[in-house]
Write an enzyme that holds these catalytic residues in place. Structure first.
Site, PDB file in Angstrom:
ATOM      1  N   SER A   1       0.805  -1.220  -0.123  1.00 55.30           N
ATOM      2  CA  SER A   1      -0.093  -0.128   0.109  1.00 55.30           C
ATOM      3  C   SER A   1       1.017   1.468  -0.097  1.00 55.30           C
ATOM      4  O   SER A   1       0.446   2.473  -0.559  1.00 55.30           O
ATOM      5  CB  SER A   1      -0.865   0.186   1.037  1.00 55.30           C
ATOM      6  OG  SER A   1      -0.423  -0.332   2.282  1.00 55.30           O
TER       7      SER A   1
ATOM      8  N   HIS B   1       1.924   4.642   4.021  1.00 49.74           N
ATOM      9  CA  HIS B   1       1.001   5.555   3.227  1.00 49.74           C
ATOM     10  C   HIS B   1       1.439   6.801   2.932  1.00 49.74           C
ATOM     11  O   HIS B   1       1.641   7.281   1.599  1.00 49.74           O
ATOM     12  CB  HIS B   1      -0.246   5.220   3.666  1.00 49.74           C
ATOM     13  CG  HIS B   1      -0.903   4.122   3.688  1.00 49.74           C
ATOM     14  ND1 HIS B   1      -2.262   3.692   4.393  1.00 49.74           N
ATOM     15  CD2 HIS B   1      -0.418   2.781   3.375  1.00 49.74           C
ATOM     16  CE1 HIS B   1      -2.418   2.640   4.332  1.00 49.74           C
ATOM     17  NE2 HIS B   1      -1.383   1.861   4.011  1.00 49.74           N
TER      18      HIS B   1
END
Length: 273
Positions: free
Chosen positions: A198, A251
């Site tokens: 991610s 992230h």
């Protein structure tokens, strides 16, 4: 209306029309049999639609057209969709070696975890500041099926679009840079117990976001709605309002490094132009 082109894939044609509508252009579909489709656009939008049509012809299965259908598409259509196949195997074969390799590694490692190899495999791939290779390997480690599917879906979609628009070297560079920065960010702020693609996905999103802002004349790789959704997801993660544990710093590190990569790439492009 002026004819822009034709295609014998009604579902793809509808996606293209929805996409140009999302870009503020007027168009419509015409078909005699519901299968062979003629794409028409308003005369004043013809020149703007031409490069979008060429990009569509080169890659009619790009996810941007499906996303546009979700945003502006109608649930009713006179076109016939019977007999259209997903052709997932053919689509996967059409991906680059990097896109395929990262996908297969992520899936293979997760399957190995399920078969009982978690401790031995994760001990090798876990982030270790004194082992440079492990600065990248957490990106291919996933702990749940949902996490794996979500990341692979975005990796394939965004990675394929970036590669077709900016070349293989850009995707390779993005993977290395965003994996490096996202993994280091999570390690510094939280610790070594994390994994997932991610951070790279957010890096690809950041690249697409800035590339679109710097090159508005080129086809957009992601819509404003997708960008907004992913940013909200990031904020909710930091606010600890989600039902799952998130590698929030990975992230953020991935997003910022992907944005920086787009700015840097643009500067080099201008210098060599």
């Amino acid at each position: 209306m002026i004819e822009l082109g034709s295609i014998n894939n009604p579902r793809a044609a509808q996606g293209f029309i929805d996409y140009i509508k999302s870009q503020g252009l007027q168009g419509e579909l015409r078909s005699q049999d519901g299968k062979t489709v003629i794409i028409c656009v308003a005369p004043e939008h013809f020149h703007q639609a031409q490069p979008l049509w060429q990009a569509f012809v080169e890659n009619p299965n790009h996810a941007r057209y499906q996303e546009a259908s979700w945003q502006v598409g109608s649930t009713q259509s006179p076109l016939s969709y019977q007999g259209q196949e997903l052709n997932l195997k053919a689509r996967f074969k059409a991906l680059s070696w990097l896109n395929q390799t990262v996908t297969l590694l992520c899936v293979g490692i997760y399957i190995a975890f399920l078969l009982g190899g978690f401790e031995s495999i994760y001990s090798v791939l876990q982030f270790k500041p004194d082992q440079p290779l492990t600065w990248l390997t957490p990106a291919i480690v996933h702990f749940t099926a949902v996490h794996l599917v979500f990341n692979i879906m975005w990796w394939i979609m965004l990675g394929d679009g970036i590669e077709k628009l900016s070349g293989k070297s850009t995707l390779v560079g993005l993977f290395l840079v965003t994996a490096l920065f996202s993994n280091w960010a999570e390690f510094i702020m939280v610790g070594p117990n994390f994994g997932g693609l991610s951070g790279v996905v957010y890096g690809l999103l950041g690249f697409c976001w800035i590339h679109r802002a710097l090159n508005p004349q080129q086809p957009a790789l992601v819509t404003n709605g997708i960008i907004g959704f992913m940013l909200i997801w990031l904020v909710l993660g930091f606010a600890d309002m989600l039902f799952v544990s998130m590698a929030n710093w990975a992230h953020l590190g991935g997003l910022l490094s992907g944005m920086a990569y787009a700015f840097t790439a643009q500067l080099f492009t201008k210098k060599t132009a």
